[in-house]
Design a protein around this motif. Structure first.
Motif, short mmCIF file in Angstrom:
data_model
loop_
_atom_site.label_atom_id
_atom_site.label_comp_id
_atom_site.label_asym_id
_atom_site.label_seq_id
_atom_site.Cartn_x
_atom_site.Cartn_y
_atom_site.Cartn_z
N LYS A 105 0.81 -1.21 0.00
CA LYS A 105 0.00 0.00 0.00
C LYS A 105 0.84 1.27 0.00
CE LYS A 105 -3.29 -2.55 2.65
NZ LYS A 105 -3.16 -3.05 3.97
N THR A 106 2.07 1.19 -0.45
CA THR A 106 2.96 2.34 -0.49
C THR A 106 3.20 2.73 -1.94
OG1 THR A 106 4.05 1.53 1.48
CG2 THR A 106 5.19 3.21 0.23
N PHE A 107 3.01 4.00 -2.23
CA PHE A 107 3.24 4.48 -3.58
C PHE A 107 4.64 5.04 -3.69
CE2 PHE A 107 -1.29 4.61 -3.02
CZ PHE A 107 -1.75 4.08 -4.21
N LYS A 108 5.25 4.83 -4.83
CA LYS A 108 6.60 5.33 -5.07
C LYS A 108 6.61 6.00 -6.43
CE LYS A 108 11.23 3.60 -5.84
NZ LYS A 108 12.02 2.40 -6.03
N PRO A 109 6.79 7.32 -6.49
CA PRO A 109 6.84 7.97 -7.80
C PRO A 109 8.07 7.50 -8.57
CG PRO A 109 7.34 9.53 -6.07
CD PRO A 109 6.98 8.23 -5.40
N LYS A 110 7.87 7.19 -9.85
CA LYS A 110 8.97 6.72 -10.68
C LYS A 110 9.67 7.88 -11.37
CE LYS A 110 10.35 3.48 -14.15
NZ LYS A 110 10.02 2.48 -15.08
N LYS A 111 8.90 8.77 -11.96
CA LYS A 111 9.48 9.90 -12.68
C LYS A 111 8.64 11.13 -12.39
CE LYS A 111 11.22 7.11 -16.44
NZ LYS A 111 11.23 6.83 -17.85
N ASN A 112 9.28 12.26 -12.28
CA ASN A 112 8.57 13.52 -12.09
C ASN A 112 8.54 14.28 -13.40
OD1 ASN A 112 8.06 13.29 -9.28
ND2 ASN A 112 10.20 13.78 -8.89
N ILE A 113 7.48 15.02 -13.58
CA ILE A 113 7.39 15.89 -14.74
C ILE A 113 8.10 17.19 -14.37
CG2 ILE A 113 5.87 17.16 -16.28
CD1 ILE A 113 3.70 15.13 -15.60
N PRO A 114 9.12 17.55 -15.11
CA PRO A 114 9.81 18.80 -14.78
C PRO A 114 8.89 20.00 -15.00
CG PRO A 114 11.02 17.54 -16.46
CD PRO A 114 9.72 16.85 -16.23
N GLU A 115 8.72 20.79 -13.96
CA GLU A 115 7.87 21.98 -14.08
C GLU A 115 8.44 22.88 -15.16
OE1 GLU A 115 5.96 25.43 -11.24
OE2 GLU A 115 6.78 23.60 -10.35
N GLY A 116 7.55 23.40 -15.99
CA GLY A 116 7.97 24.26 -17.08
C GLY A 116 8.23 23.51 -18.37
N SER A 117 8.26 22.18 -18.32
CA SER A 117 8.47 21.40 -19.54
C SER A 117 7.19 21.38 -20.36
CB SER A 117 8.89 19.96 -19.20
OG SER A 117 7.79 19.26 -18.62
N HIS A 118 7.33 21.00 -21.61
CA HIS A 118 6.17 20.90 -22.50
C HIS A 118 5.17 19.88 -21.97
CE1 HIS A 118 3.88 21.27 -26.15
NE2 HIS A 118 3.91 19.95 -26.31
N GLN A 119 5.68 18.76 -21.47
CA GLN A 119 4.81 17.71 -20.93
C GLN A 119 4.05 18.21 -19.71
OE1 GLN A 119 8.14 17.26 -21.48
NE2 GLN A 119 7.91 16.31 -23.47
N TYR A 120 4.70 19.00 -18.89
CA TYR A 120 4.05 19.59 -17.72
C TYR A 120 2.90 20.50 -18.16
CZ TYR A 120 3.55 22.10 -13.29
OH TYR A 120 3.05 22.66 -12.14
N GLU A 121 3.13 21.26 -19.20
CA GLU A 121 2.09 22.16 -19.72
C GLU A 121 0.91 21.35 -20.28
OE1 GLU A 121 2.12 25.36 -19.05
OE2 GLU A 121 4.05 24.97 -18.10
N LEU A 122 1.20 20.23 -20.95
CA LEU A 122 0.11 19.37 -21.45
C LEU A 122 -0.71 18.81 -20.30
CD1 LEU A 122 1.71 17.30 -24.36
CD2 LEU A 122 -0.10 19.01 -24.53
N LEU A 123 -0.04 18.37 -19.25
CA LEU A 123 -0.75 17.83 -18.10
C LEU A 123 -1.60 18.90 -17.44
CD1 LEU A 123 -1.25 15.36 -16.32
CD2 LEU A 123 0.74 16.03 -14.97
N LYS A 124 -1.08 20.09 -17.29
CA LYS A 124 -1.84 21.20 -16.70
C LYS A 124 -3.05 21.55 -17.57
CE LYS A 124 0.24 21.48 -13.02
NZ LYS A 124 -0.48 20.89 -11.90
N HIS A 125 -2.87 21.51 -18.90
CA HIS A 125 -4.00 21.77 -19.81
C HIS A 125 -5.08 20.71 -19.60
CE1 HIS A 125 -6.18 22.93 -23.43
NE2 HIS A 125 -6.25 21.64 -23.71
N ALA A 126 -4.68 19.45 -19.51
CA ALA A 126 -5.65 18.37 -19.30
C ALA A 126 -6.39 18.56 -17.98
CB ALA A 126 -4.94 17.02 -19.34
N GLU A 127 -5.67 18.89 -16.93
CA GLU A 127 -6.30 19.10 -15.62
C GLU A 127 -7.29 20.26 -15.66
OE1 GLU A 127 -2.98 19.56 -12.97
OE2 GLU A 127 -2.56 17.41 -12.94
N ALA A 128 -6.94 21.32 -16.34
CA ALA A 128 -7.80 22.50 -16.41
C ALA A 128 -9.08 22.20 -17.18
CB ALA A 128 -7.06 23.66 -17.06
N THR A 129 -8.98 21.45 -18.26
CA THR A 129 -10.18 21.18 -19.06
C THR A 129 -11.07 20.13 -18.41
OG1 THR A 129 -8.96 19.60 -20.42
CG2 THR A 129 -9.14 21.85 -21.26
N LEU A 130 -10.52 19.25 -17.57
CA LEU A 130 -11.35 18.24 -16.91
C LEU A 130 -12.38 18.89 -16.00
CD1 LEU A 130 -8.95 15.31 -16.04
CD2 LEU A 130 -10.96 15.25 -17.51
#
Length: 155
Positions: free
Chosen positions: A19-44
């Motif tokens: 029952k323990t979660f371990k993050p494997k990779k972080n999305i670097p803030e300011g990266s293009h992928q981070y912006e895509l994730l933020k866009h997805a969260e905003a539209t949800l």
């Protein structure tokens, strides 16, 4: 950092029953992928599901699907983590959807013939299988610019 995968993967450390979660990779803030994730969260939160899943103009379909697939996996991981105390081998001896539907596990590789298993074991098999897909460089490249051997056909 910008060439890291476009997502954060959360997995259980060791056995899923820990029952323990371990993050494997972080999305670097300011990266293009981070912006895509933020866009997805905003539209949800808009209440318009069609808008939430629509490919943003000028974005790569494979990257958009990858970011959202991994985010969905993370959300499911967290949700399952909240019910592991209530769904145990003893309390959930069968993976089912009511009395009429019982699920048996087979991945076609390691387990070819479907097997009956408890709900926690089924979820463990499933989440491990999904994690293996997410870790497959031919499906989800971890570096930007690598040719994707598999593409999503949403037509």
């Amino acid at each position: 950092m910008e060439d890291e995968i476009a997502c954060e993967l959360s997995v259980f450390s060791g056995s899923r029953s820990s029952k323990t979660f371990k993050p494997k990779k972080n999305i670097p803030e300011g990266s293009h992928q981070y912006e895509l994730l933020k866009h997805a969260e905003a539209t949800l939160g808009s209440g318009n599901l069609r808008m939430a899943v629509m490919l943003p103009e000028g974005e790569d379909l494979n990257e958009w699907v990858a970011v959202n697939t991994v985010d969905f996996f993370n959300q499911i991981n967290m949700l399952y983590g909240t019910i592991t105390d209530f769904c145990t081998e003893e309390s959930c001896p069968v993976m089912s959807a009511g009395p009429k539907y019982e699920y048996h596990w087979a991945d076609g590789t390691n387990i070819k013939k479907p097997i009956k298993c408890s709900a926690p074991k089924y979820i463990d098999y499933l989440m491990t299988w999904v994690q293996d897909q997410l870790d497959d460089e031919t499906l989800f490249p971890s570096k930007i610019g690598i040719i994707v051997l598999y593409t999503w056909d949403l037509s």
